[in-house]
Design a protein around this motif. Sequence first.
Motif: not given
Length: 84
Positions: A61, A68, A72
């Motif tokens: 992450v 990411l 999202w």
Amino acid sequence: MSLSMILGCFWVLAAALVAMLPMRRQYAPGIVLLLAAPLLISVIFWEHGVWFGFAALFAFVSMFRNPLRYLWKRLRGEKPEIPR
């Protein structure tokens, strides 16, 4: 040291090398790394337990936070800008 940990170390090195590439050349290897990460993280969870699994997840992450975030936002229906 197990094979999953060695592969995890190589994954981190590969991600660091891809990050040094110009943005337009990061897409193909970045997608491969992004798709390989969940499999590798799940194997680390399975073989080494929760703490090492969460460490691998945290590293993933941390290194892929911008892609990411983009994914999202796309899943939520927004149209984020792609950096050049």
